[in-house]
Design a protein around this motif. Structure first.
Motif, short mmCIF file in Angstrom:
data_model
loop_
_atom_site.label_atom_id
_atom_site.label_comp_id
_atom_site.label_asym_id
_atom_site.label_seq_id
_atom_site.Cartn_x
_atom_site.Cartn_y
_atom_site.Cartn_z
N LEU A 198 8.12 -11.32 3.32
CA LEU A 198 7.78 -11.08 1.89
C LEU A 198 8.93 -11.11 1.10
O LEU A 198 9.86 -10.68 1.44
N LYS A 199 9.23 -11.90 -0.10
CA LYS A 199 9.95 -11.78 -1.17
C LYS A 199 9.73 -10.89 -2.05
O LYS A 199 10.64 -10.02 -2.68
N ARG A 200 8.70 -10.82 -2.58
CA ARG A 200 8.18 -9.95 -3.72
C ARG A 200 6.77 -9.54 -3.56
O ARG A 200 5.81 -10.14 -3.12
N VAL A 201 6.51 -8.23 -3.90
CA VAL A 201 5.41 -7.56 -3.83
C VAL A 201 5.37 -6.91 -5.42
O VAL A 201 6.17 -6.20 -6.10
N LEU A 202 4.07 -7.41 -5.97
CA LEU A 202 3.70 -6.91 -7.36
C LEU A 202 2.55 -5.77 -7.16
O LEU A 202 1.61 -5.92 -6.45
N THR A 203 2.72 -4.75 -7.84
CA THR A 203 1.62 -3.75 -8.04
C THR A 203 1.27 -3.07 -9.31
O THR A 203 2.00 -3.28 -9.98
N GLY A 204 0.33 -2.12 -9.25
CA GLY A 204 -0.10 -1.77 -10.48
C GLY A 204 -1.61 -1.51 -10.66
O GLY A 204 -2.31 -1.14 -9.33
N GLY A 205 -2.25 -1.12 -11.70
CA GLY A 205 -3.54 -0.98 -12.03
C GLY A 205 -3.87 0.63 -11.80
O GLY A 205 -4.93 1.16 -12.15
N GLU A 206 -2.83 1.13 -11.44
CA GLU A 206 -2.92 2.63 -11.13
C GLU A 206 -1.65 3.48 -11.10
O GLU A 206 -0.62 2.66 -10.63
N PRO A 207 -1.67 4.81 -11.28
CA PRO A 207 -0.21 5.51 -11.25
C PRO A 207 0.43 5.17 -9.74
O PRO A 207 -0.27 5.30 -8.58
N LEU A 208 1.54 4.83 -9.66
CA LEU A 208 2.39 4.62 -8.41
C LEU A 208 3.44 5.70 -8.30
O LEU A 208 4.15 5.96 -8.99
N SER A 209 3.33 6.36 -6.88
CA SER A 209 3.89 7.70 -6.75
C SER A 209 5.27 7.24 -6.17
O SER A 209 5.77 6.26 -5.54
N PRO A 210 6.35 8.03 -6.25
CA PRO A 210 7.61 7.98 -5.76
C PRO A 210 7.75 7.86 -4.43
O PRO A 210 8.44 7.13 -3.72
N GLU A 211 6.98 8.68 -3.65
CA GLU A 211 6.83 8.36 -2.25
C GLU A 211 6.11 7.24 -1.65
O GLU A 211 6.71 6.91 -0.51
N LEU A 212 5.28 6.73 -2.24
CA LEU A 212 4.78 5.34 -1.94
C LEU A 212 5.91 4.24 -2.18
O LEU A 212 5.76 3.40 -1.22
N VAL A 213 6.46 4.52 -3.21
CA VAL A 213 7.66 3.28 -3.15
C VAL A 213 8.49 3.33 -2.08
O VAL A 213 8.98 2.56 -1.43
N LYS A 214 8.99 4.84 -1.67
CA LYS A 214 9.84 4.94 -0.83
C LYS A 214 9.32 4.50 0.68
O LYS A 214 10.20 3.95 1.44
N ARG A 215 8.10 4.70 0.79
CA ARG A 215 7.71 4.34 2.06
C ARG A 215 7.45 2.77 2.25
O ARG A 215 7.53 2.31 3.25
N PHE A 216 7.32 2.13 1.21
CA PHE A 216 7.23 0.68 1.06
C PHE A 216 8.55 0.23 1.41
O PHE A 216 8.82 -0.80 2.26
N HIS A 217 9.44 0.42 0.62
CA HIS A 217 10.79 0.10 1.12
C HIS A 217 11.51 0.40 2.49
O HIS A 217 12.27 -0.44 2.85
N SER A 218 10.93 1.38 3.10
CA SER A 218 11.43 1.49 4.40
C SER A 218 10.79 0.59 5.55
O SER A 218 11.21 0.33 6.45
N ARG A 219 9.58 -0.22 5.01
CA ARG A 219 8.83 -1.23 5.62
C ARG A 219 9.36 -2.56 5.40
O ARG A 219 8.57 -3.48 6.07
N SER A 220 9.98 -2.73 4.19
CA SER A 220 10.16 -4.13 3.91
C SER A 220 11.57 -4.47 3.18
O SER A 220 11.60 -3.53 2.33
N THR A 221 11.89 -5.72 3.20
CA THR A 221 13.14 -6.04 2.43
C THR A 221 12.72 -6.53 1.03
O THR A 221 13.36 -6.74 0.11
N ALA A 222 11.31 -6.54 0.70
CA ALA A 222 10.87 -7.36 -0.45
C ALA A 222 11.06 -6.35 -1.76
O ALA A 222 11.08 -4.99 -1.47
N SER A 223 11.25 -7.06 -2.95
CA SER A 223 11.26 -6.39 -3.96
C SER A 223 9.97 -5.88 -4.36
O SER A 223 8.61 -6.16 -4.11
N LEU A 224 9.71 -4.59 -4.90
CA LEU A 224 8.36 -4.14 -5.40
C LEU A 224 8.47 -3.85 -7.16
O LEU A 224 9.37 -3.03 -7.36
N THR A 225 7.72 -4.58 -7.68
CA THR A 225 7.69 -4.46 -8.96
C THR A 225 6.40 -3.55 -9.65
O THR A 225 5.11 -4.07 -9.23
N ASN A 226 6.18 -2.64 -10.39
CA ASN A 226 5.45 -2.00 -11.06
C ASN A 226 4.71 -2.78 -12.33
O ASN A 226 5.74 -2.83 -13.17
#
Length: 617
Positions: free
Chosen positions: A283-311
């Motif tokens: 993946l190059k880019r992942v877009l998320t939203g719709g509900e609050p995004l926690s710092p812990e979830l951001v960190k877990r995603f970044h540990s599993r992918s080099t893709a950017s994550l945009t809230n």
């Protein structure tokens, strides 16, 4: 003026920006298709079908001609009632090319609700598939996705003269009065938002994005129109599989997906349900939203992918989103922000008197700019209430009162704090408790009804309280109301818990006491529920399954034919049920088994087959 209040204007020379607000979606699509006719525009991975840009144009123009022949004219509304498919995409595009505005409705909604929505919007025509059982009192056009007509309709030349301010999309959301409200989104607003997304996250011919979001959630517009306008490819997920993390993960891997949108709860599901060692570096880019995004979830995603994550943040009234924040790869991240204004957008944080607050202070977010909806369909009073004159910007402008509390972070981006009204979000879905209360009051025997959201984050659920009419037994009323709500509302609006009470608590000034009502809500555990550690795996299979479901869903009784997601289930409880059932029965159970067989009875039948297959092997 602080960055939180600033307006971002479009820059015609911005790298990657391919669209302009003055254009309509249909004219831009024609230009794209004619420029690269052999490009793969749509892929159906479950059938192996590939639709080129040229093929898509032919099919879309066929639908547009058929709509014109049946009386559809610019500005008319057309309901599209089809499963997610190539045919669905052809239909929604055909409506735009005929000059109409699409009203896409979820085929999984109860028929009564669908018919009420059709009556509310009074469409010129209904597009559906050959297997549809919907008997609506409007003319019907059946579209299969195989239509094509190499003779381009003469009205193609008329597209250039049509107004970019005409409605293109109608999106229904929950309404506080019990009547869903529909936002009218113009061509110009939609193109403005898609141009902003292309400017910051440019897609190219090698990019692929999954279309899996339900058509009543505005992010499906990002999954379809954005890649088609940018010359990328849409990969269409099979109907009913949008909750299936295993299926979506397989599509990402096998279809070379580069761009993926998912609500926060689905992102959490990916990291819960899949092997912790699995990575998503394709993946190059992942877009998320719709509900609050926690710092812990951001960190877990970044540990599993080099893709950017945009809230992303934004109500449908401002067309998909109005702020964005690319989450930093910061191991010390402690706050997730919603970002700053996107292109052609103005934001103001105002106090109850309509005056700007000081930086760092909380206030209601007002949204202006090119992305604003035209207003609400057939709701002039509500439109006047929510879309107000812009007294801080250019004369003649409008602002949308979001009802969201925000404040400016020291970085200049916005921080979301909550709501100023009763509206809640659960699993990314915007819910007005008043709509559910209104529906419950229509059920015989209900004198009063109140609905609240209980819990936080992934554990948030709807709880309904009922006061019975004199002479009505409250214990028998609860299952009656549950069945009634299931027949009337989408499953996402049916409360997980319904409880009969003698009265509703009131404050000193006679208003509903929400704080005390929240204390009355039953806790996460209840007496008499099975203990997962005490379940005998040697008992009857369906009995074992029912006990697991009762324990995980925390409910005393379960109808063996009730849908898992209608009785309080969600993606996270689905993961737990599968894990606990695997532990008890010592059999491998794909998550998709529960998602495809979402009742105790059908799930047990599927497990019986899996067990027999493992024994045979």
């Amino acid at each position: 003026m602080s960055p939180a209040h600033a307006s971002r204007e479009a820059a015609s020379d911005q790298p990657g920006s391919a669209f302009g607000r003055s254009h309509r979606v249909d004219t831009l699509l024609l230009e794209r298709w004619d420029r690269d006719p052999h490009r793969a525009a749509l892929i159906d991975p479950d059938t192996g079908g590939v639709v080129t840009a040229s093929d898509l144009k032919e099919r879309v123009l066929w639908v547009a001609r058929a709509l014109r022949e049946r009386g559809v004219r610019p500005g008319d509304l057309v309901v599209v009632h089809q499963e997610r498919s190539v045919a669905f995409v052809v239909s929604i595009l055909g409506v735009l090319f005929a000059g109409g505005a699409q009203v896409a409705l979820d085929v999984n909604d109860p028929p009564e609700r669908t018919l009420e929505t059709i009556a509310d919007c009074a469409p010129r025509l209904l597009i559906t598939g050959p297997a549809s059982r919907l008997a609506a009192a409007v003319p019907v056009l059946v579209v299969t996705g195989e239509e094509r007509d190499r003779d381009e309709p003469a009205f193609r030349d008329e597209l250039g003269g049509l107004d970019a301010d005409q409605p293109a999309v109608v999106l229904y959301t929950s309404g506080s009065t019990g009547r869903p409200k529909a936002s009218l989104i113009s061509h110009g607003a939609l193109v403005s938002r898609l141009s902003a997304m292309q400017g910051t996250h440019p897609l190219g011919a090698d990019d692929r994005i999954i279309h899996h979001t339900t058509c009543t959630f505005d992010m499906f517009l990002i999954e379809t129109y954005w890649p088609l306008l940018a010359g990328a490819t849409v990969v269409i997920a099979a109907p009913g599989r949008q909750r299936d993390a295993d299926y979506l993960a397989r599509l990402i891997r096998e279809c070379d997906i580069t761009t993926f949108y998912c609500v926060v709860s689905l992102l959490e599901l990916f990291l819960l349900a899949r092997d912790p060692a699995e990575r998503y570096d394709g993946l190059k880019r992942v877009l998320t939203g719709g509900e609050p995004l926690s710092p812990e979830l951001v960190k877990r995603f970044h540990s599993r992918s080099t893709a950017s994550l945009t809230n992303l943040y934004g109500p449908s009234e401002c067309t998909i989103y109005c702020t964005a924040w690319e989450c930093p790869r910061d191991p010390e991240l402690d706050t997730v922000l919603i970002g700053s204004a996107v292109e052609e957008t103005s934001l103001w944080i105002l106090d109850p008197d309509g005056k700007p607050v000081a930086d760092g202070e909380a206030g209601e977010l007002y949204i202006g700019g090119a992305g604003l909806a035209l207003g609400y369909l057939n709701r002039p009073e509500l439109t006047t209430e929510r879309f107000v004159p812009d007294h801080l910007g250019e004369p003649g402008g409008r602002l949308y009162r979001s009802g969201d509390l925000v404040r400016t972070h020291p970085s200049g981006a916005l921080e979301f704090l909550g709501r100023v009204d009763r509206q809640v979000k659960i699993r990314g879905v915007r819910i007005e408790p008043g709509e559910i209360e209104s529906a419950a009051l229509r059920c015989a025997g209900v004198r009063q009804a109140a609905v609240i959201a209980q819990g936080h984050g992934l554990e948030k659920r709807l709880v309904a309280f009922l006061v019975a009419e004199p002479g009505t037994d409250g214990t028998t009323l609860v299952p009656t109301v549950r069945a009634y709500l299931r027949s009337l509302l989408p499953g996402r609006l049916v409360p997980s818990v319904i409880q009969a009470v003698d009265r509703l608590p009131l404050t000193a000034n006679g208003k509903l006491d929400g704080a005390l009502l929240a204390q009355w809500a039953p806790g996460p555990a209840a007496d008499g529920l099975p203990d997962l550690g005490d379940i005998d795996p040697g008992g009857p299979l369906e009995g074992v399954v029912e006990q697991v479901w009762r324990a995980v869903l925390e409910t005393a009784d379960i109808d063996p034919d009730a849908d898992f997601f209608d009785i309080g289930g969600d993606s996270f409880k689905a993961v737990r049920i599968v894990e606990e059932t695997q532990r008890l029965l010592a059999v491998t159970i794909p998550l998709e088994t529960l998602l495809q067989e979402p009742t105790v009875h059908s799930f047990s039948t599927a497990l019986r087959r899996l067990t027999e297959q493992e024994q045979t092997c």
